[in-house]
Design an enzyme around this catalytic site. Structure first.
Site, PDB file in Angstrom:
ATOM      1  N   ASP A   1      41.904  32.818  46.742  1.00  0.00           N
ATOM      2  CA  ASP A   1      40.690  33.622  46.608  1.00  0.00           C
ATOM      3  C   ASP A   1      39.984  33.783  47.959  1.00  0.00           C
ATOM      4  OD1 ASP A   1      41.467  32.052  44.316  1.00  0.00           O
ATOM      5  OD2 ASP A   1      39.653  32.701  43.292  1.00  0.00           O
TER       6      ASP A   1
ATOM      7  N   HIS B   1      37.164  36.228  47.807  1.00  0.00           N
ATOM      8  CA  HIS B   1      35.863  36.516  47.192  1.00  0.00           C
ATOM      9  C   HIS B   1      34.856  37.163  48.138  1.00  0.00           C
ATOM     10  CE1 HIS B   1      35.999  35.275  43.060  1.00  0.00           C
ATOM     11  NE2 HIS B   1      36.597  34.125  43.360  1.00  0.00           N
TER      12      HIS B   1
ATOM     13  N   ASP C   1      33.994  40.214  44.730  1.00  0.00           N
ATOM     14  CA  ASP C   1      32.946  39.581  43.918  1.00  0.00           C
ATOM     15  C   ASP C   1      32.373  38.341  44.597  1.00  0.00           C
ATOM     16  OD1 ASP C   1      32.732  41.375  41.840  1.00  0.00           O
ATOM     17  OD2 ASP C   1      34.091  40.304  40.502  1.00  0.00           O
TER      18      ASP C   1
ATOM     19  N   ASN D   1      41.531  37.273  38.166  1.00  0.00           N
ATOM     20  CA  ASN D   1      40.645  37.538  37.032  1.00  0.00           C
ATOM     21  C   ASN D   1      39.417  38.350  37.435  1.00  0.00           C
ATOM     22  OD1 ASN D   1      39.829  34.957  38.345  1.00  0.00           O
ATOM     23  ND2 ASN D   1      38.185  34.988  36.831  1.00  0.00           N
ATOM     24  N   HIS D   2      39.084  38.376  38.738  1.00  0.00           N
ATOM     25  CA  HIS D   2      37.946  39.180  39.185  1.00  0.00           C
ATOM     26  C   HIS D   2      38.332  40.603  39.555  1.00  0.00           C
ATOM     27  CE1 HIS D   2      34.253  36.694  39.343  1.00  0.00           C
ATOM     28  NE2 HIS D   2      35.139  35.718  39.209  1.00  0.00           N
TER      29      HIS D   2
ATOM     30  N   ARG E   1      36.971  27.073  31.074  1.00  0.00           N
ATOM     31  CA  ARG E   1      36.297  28.338  31.374  1.00  0.00           C
ATOM     32  C   ARG E   1      35.963  29.134  30.123  1.00  0.00           C
ATOM     33  NH1 ARG E   1      37.442  29.443  36.930  1.00  0.00           N
ATOM     34  NH2 ARG E   1      39.109  28.127  37.735  1.00  0.00           N
TER      35      ARG E   1
END
Length: 464
Positions: free
Chosen positions: A208, A210, A240, A269-270, A366
């Site tokens: 990630d 991000h 994100d 997933n983002h 989660r």
């Protein structure tokens, strides 16, 4: 800290009083310690609603939304008048994109505390989201919508004479010079022209990023610019949270165009519409470009691969493994990926699942996907004749973690995640015929004074 939490705690008239001061004796890097302490308190006395409510808050801060929901449910069961637990549950459901469930809890709070302006504001904001989604669904047509790509006419978009940013050669070809100019422009906080934005002996795996563009640039400084001789795989969650997501995604897509056979990108997933609308990418794109551009990114993300297999030996995916022991690589190849991620099934689990230290499977911390143990990993690798898996999706203090007897590697490449977590970032380089992994950790580098989540949904900022 535990001693300061009273079992007979009741919220004052303002139900959010003290919300941001919860766990005031801990700094933002100590939520894991907080979880441990509240867990011990619960073991001593499992009938105190506030213990579960406060642990739920810590789980939310560490993004364990499934655990946060379970604790909030337990707190409400123990004390139906414990208002903060409703906030915890609403927050966790909001984070998972379950807006209708969140709205029910906000409504319950406003009914029990009708004079609480903060509660009313959160209810109103959540209600707007639910109403907008219902309206969009009502006006949508069943036939396939026309792609944004078909609605863009590049010939009508002119590049202004005073534009001093990167330029494509012959207005269409991505070159190494263009990629280098683009990264320099982004470092100088310039913007790629919208016309170009629409055109678009080791192997390194990154996790990630991000939206932490300046840390992405540091990876390239440490490990070299992507090239045919220096291939990369970025393993999802490019955007994100960090507020330079546009710069990250355009840089990565530029290298994908420049080196299509040596630069790879997996979906995380983002890379989804719901996550982008909540955690900032949608707002950032609309701020820097247009709503049309944001819709185009949704279409692009739908086309990203869900996993990669390196030399028929290593499977790389963003999240993890599956609730079924019989999944094969052929099953993964057959997944229909041109869609928004579902809430269950192989696609969901590839994007959301996490490893656990104990054997077997457990419900996801989660609230989406599963947790899988060393035995699950071993069976999957044996069935598919693989050596190990590489996944991302979780903050690790060193930037990486080797688990499941060396068969499950986690790599996370966003150091000091959200400017608060204090973790290192890392990347994995694979060399030699046996593809032995080598790990490189690094600290965060300075970035312009733009806070993380600057473009996130306003309701999330209210719940922070």
């Amino acid at each position: 800290m535990i001693a300061n939490v009273r079992g007979d705690e009741r919220p004052p008239d303002n139900a959010l009083s003290g919300e941001n001061n919860l766990l005031s004796n801990l700094n933002e890097k100590d939520y894991d310690k907080s979880i441990d302490l509240y867990t011990k308190a619960i073991e001593l006395n499992p009938f105190v609603a506030s213990y579960y409510g406060n642990r739920s808050f810590a789980y939310i801060k560490t993004e364990f939304y499934g655990y946060a929901l379970a604790d909030a449910d337990k707190a409400i069961k123990l004390d139906p008048k414990y208002v903060k637990a409703y906030y915890r549950r609403a927050t966790a459901n909001m984070a998972l994109g379950k807006f209708k469930l969140a709205l029910k809890d906000f409504e319950a709070v406003t009914k029990s505390h009708p004079t609480d302006k903060d509660a009313q504001k959160k209810y109103n904001e959540c209600n707007k989201i639910v109403t907008r989604i219902a309206f969009e669904k009502a006006i949508s047509v069943e036939e396939k919508k026309k792609s944004v790509v078909d609605q863009i006419n590049l010939s009508t978009i002119s590049v202004e004479s005073d534009y001093d940013g990167p330029r494509l050669e012959n207005e269409e070809k991505v070159s190494l010079k263009f990629a280098l100019d683009l990264m320099k422009a982004y470092k100088d906080q310039k913007k790629l022209h919208r016309k170009y934005a629409y055109t678009g002996k080791k192997f390194t795996v990154c996790g990630d990023v991000h939206g932490q563009f300046y840390d992405l640039m540091n990876i390239f400084e440490l490990n070299g610019i992507p090239s045919a001789d220096n291939p990369y795989l970025f393993n999802g969650d490019f955007v994100d949270r960090g507020s330079f997501s546009v710069e990250c995604i355009f840089t990565l897509l530029t290298f994908k165009l420049l080196y299509p056979n040596h630069f790879f990108m997996s979906r995380g997933n983002h890379e989804s519409e719901t996550m982008n609308q909540m955690y900032g990418f949608d707002g950032e794109v609309k701020s820097k470009y247009t709503g049309q551009m944001a819709t185009l990114f949704t279409e692009v993300y739908n086309l990203l691969p869900l996993s990669h297999c390196i030399n028929n030996s290593i499977l790389v995916m963003h999240g993890g493994l599956f609730s079924d022991d019989n999944v094969t690589l052929d099953d993964l190849r057959k997944i229909e990926r041109n869609r928004q991620p579902p809430e269950s099934g192989l696609m969901c689990e590839l994007l959301w699942s996490d490893p656990q230290p104990q054997n077997g499977r457990s419900p996801s911390k989660r609230g989406v996907g599963i947790q899988f143990g060393p035995d699950v990993t071993k069976k999957f690798l044996e069935k598919n004749n693989l050596k190990y898996i590489i996944r991302s999706h979780e903050v690790k203090q060193a930037g990486y973690e080797v688990a499941h007897n060396g068969q499950c590697i986690t790599v996370f490449s966003a150091p000091n995640y959200c400017d608060t977590m204090g973790n290192k970032g890392a990347f994995v380089t694979l060399k030699g015929g046996d593809l032995t992994p080598k790990f490189t950790s690094y600290e965060a580098v300075p970035h312009p004074n733009v806070r993380p989540m600057a473009y996130a949904n306003s309701l999330l900022s209210l719940l922070a």
